[in-house]
Design an enzyme around this catalytic site. Sequence first.
Site, PDB file in Angstrom:
ATOM      1  N   GLY A  57      35.401   7.577  -1.645  1.00 18.81           N
ATOM      2  CA  GLY A  57      35.495   8.157  -0.299  1.00 18.81           C
ATOM      3  C   GLY A  57      34.205   8.005   0.486  1.00 18.81           C
ATOM      4  CB  CYS A  58      30.688   8.679  -0.396  1.00 16.50           C
ATOM      5  SG  CYS A  58      30.938  10.436  -0.789  1.00 16.50           S
TER       6      CYS A  58
END
Length: 155
Positions: free
Chosen positions: A45-46
């Site tokens: 996600g990051c």
Amino acid sequence: MAELQIGDTAPDFTLPRDGGGTVSLNGHLGKPVVLYFYPKDDTSGCTTEAKDFSSLLPQFNAAGAVVIGLSPDSVKAHDKFTAKHGLSVILASDEEKSALQAYGVWKEKSMYGKTYMGVERTTFLIGKDGKIAAIWPKVKVAGHAEAVLKAVQAL
């Protein structure tokens, strides 16, 4: 500490950044600042979020805005993350968690029945005057950078 609200003065910080040197909020007064907090370099996600903000950086720059990603990872980790994924946003390192706590994003989280302290993915849009113009709590990554860009362009 009370949660930050729209209209509050954004807490200043000076932190080490990727590529060496430091970055501070007050160093960008007079420009809108997108300050996005994320949990960890090089996680799915990051990585998606950092790549999305990086790909839209020319539009953020055209709107006069600065984009800063902030996590508790080290500068060394940020440098590896930036090199691996060709990122162009500024990545600030808050190993002491001072800015994370000042912005109220260092929170108790839980996964698989275990509780731990971590970063709640949150984005703040800070206006030219240093006041918070918008807050996106508990961010879902898909489409987020585009939504933030629209908000910057509407300032």
